[in-house]
Motif scaffolding. Structure first.
Motif, PDB file in Angstrom:
ATOM      1  N   ARG A 165       0.785  -1.233   0.000  1.00  0.00           N
ATOM      2  CA  ARG A 165       0.000   0.000   0.000  1.00  0.00           C
ATOM      3  C   ARG A 165       0.820   1.288   0.000  1.00  0.00           C
ATOM      4  N   GLY A 166       2.096   1.242   0.228  1.00  0.00           N
ATOM      5  CA  GLY A 166       2.889   2.453   0.320  1.00  0.00           C
ATOM      6  C   GLY A 166       2.648   3.160   1.651  1.00  0.00           C
ATOM      7  N   ASP A 167       3.021   4.428   1.720  1.00  0.00           N
ATOM      8  CA  ASP A 167       2.935   5.169   2.981  1.00  0.00           C
ATOM      9  C   ASP A 167       1.750   6.132   3.009  1.00  0.00           C
ATOM     10  N   GLY A 168       0.751   5.919   2.147  1.00  0.00           N
ATOM     11  CA  GLY A 168      -0.396   6.817   2.100  1.00  0.00           C
ATOM     12  C   GLY A 168      -1.362   6.609   3.251  1.00  0.00           C
ATOM     13  N   LEU A 169      -2.315   7.526   3.366  1.00  0.00           N
ATOM     14  CA  LEU A 169      -3.356   7.423   4.385  1.00  0.00           C
ATOM     15  C   LEU A 169      -4.474   6.530   3.873  1.00  0.00           C
ATOM     16  N   ARG A 170      -5.032   5.749   4.772  1.00  0.00           N
ATOM     17  CA  ARG A 170      -6.144   4.882   4.405  1.00  0.00           C
ATOM     18  C   ARG A 170      -7.423   5.705   4.275  1.00  0.00           C
ATOM     19  N   THR A 171      -8.185   5.473   3.208  1.00  0.00           N
ATOM     20  CA  THR A 171      -9.494   6.097   3.035  1.00  0.00           C
ATOM     21  C   THR A 171     -10.567   5.106   3.494  1.00  0.00           C
ATOM     22  N   SER A 172     -11.826   5.512   3.422  1.00  0.00           N
ATOM     23  CA  SER A 172     -12.913   4.599   3.778  1.00  0.00           C
ATOM     24  C   SER A 172     -13.206   3.603   2.658  1.00  0.00           C
ATOM     25  N   LEU A 173     -12.644   3.839   1.469  1.00  0.00           N
ATOM     26  CA  LEU A 173     -12.791   2.895   0.364  1.00  0.00           C
ATOM     27  C   LEU A 173     -11.890   1.691   0.596  1.00  0.00           C
ATOM     28  N   LEU A 174     -12.377   0.525   0.268  1.00  0.00           N
ATOM     29  CA  LEU A 174     -11.608  -0.697   0.449  1.00  0.00           C
ATOM     30  C   LEU A 174     -10.317  -0.652  -0.373  1.00  0.00           C
TER      31      LEU A 174
END
Length: 284
Positions: A36-45
């Protein structure tokens, strides 16, 4: 001799200039972030967002509920006996997300147009509920503020929180949209492994219409990046006595466009749902 020294000095200057002009070497991504890398998790799966990135995701979702629980009072009529009818939803939605930095992001999701068809239960001959009901218009609309409290390390999972608001934009509808203000607060723990990435999430809901606070959605998510183009995800998701499984495949059309194919299937009697979804996510 002098020519040799001049040539050596010239070579050193050229090497120095090339070194300064070269882009800095990128830090190697840790193995636990490979999916996933270092991004922020969204509410989308299985969807993450990088700092100062904007996401636009238009998509379509079809939901068929074979055992839709209802009672006449839910539809503004007299009667409190529970029955199991049938309901079909068509929703045309958009999702917008923006990450302010590597800790905070804001997202907005709305069913810009939705259609609902409801059929009463065959064993419901008593109540005044019509045999068929149809509604259309603006569907569920919500916003979330998400905060990453701590990043993942070799030994510790990532921890993030979110605050969700649902807007009561369909107060006169019975089947479509949201009729009362809704709020939720939730958390998610994420940890990457060699076989994939696991997340554990849950939230608490407050409904201003029913004036009650209760445990809401909970889930275990699995994510695996198979190649630069393909990513898969699987979720076991529940709420109260309902339980469903959701699978998703993502294909990277380009660096900034991703095709998302999603299918949800209810596993319990009250959640006998089939819900396919398709859309293309754009990053800016």
């Amino acid at each position: 001799m002098t020519k040799g020294i001049s040539a050596s000095i010239g070579t050193l200057w050229l090497a120095a200039l090339l070194t300064m002009a070269a882009p800095p070497a990128r830090a190697q991504t840790p193995d636990f972030l490979a999916d996933r890398g270092d991004g922020l998790r969204t509410s989308l799966l299985a969807t993450y967002i990088r700092p100062r990135e904007f996401i636009f995701y238009p998509f379509y979702e079809y939901t068929k509920t074979s055992n839709y629980e209802y009672k006449a009072s839910d539809l503004g009529l007299v009667g409190d006996t529970d029955y199991l009818g049938k309901k079909v939803d068509h929703e045309y939605l958009i999702f917008l997300g923006y990450a302010f930095n590597d800790s905070w992001m804001l997202e907005f999701e709305s069913a810009l147009h939705a259609k609902v068809k409801f059929n009463k239960a065959a064993n419901d001959p008593v109540t005044a509920v019509p045999q068929e009901l149809r509604e259309s218009g603006l569907g569920d609309t919500e916003m979330q503020l998400r905060w990453r409290y701590s990043k993942e390390t070799e030994t510790r999972p990532e921890m993030a929180f979110h605050l969700q608001t649902e807007f009561p934009l369909q107060k006169k509808k019975k089947l479509l949209g949201t009729q009362a203000w809704g709020f939720a607060v939730g958390t998610v723990l994420t940890k990457g492994y060699s076989f994939g990435t696991l997340s554990l999430r849950g939230q608490i809901n407050h409904d201003r219409g029913d004036r009650e606070t209760k445990f809401g959605e909970y889930a275990i998510d699995f994510l695996k990046k198979l190649s630069p183009q393909w990513t898969i995800a699987l979720t076991l998701e529940g709420e109260e006595s309902e339980l469903s499984v959701i699978g998703e495949a993502q294909y990277a059309i380009s660096r900034n466009a991703i095709l998302k194919l999603n299918l949800g299937q209810g596993l319990t009697k009250k959640d006998r749902q089939t819900a396919p979804e398709i859309g293309v996510l754009f990053r800016f």
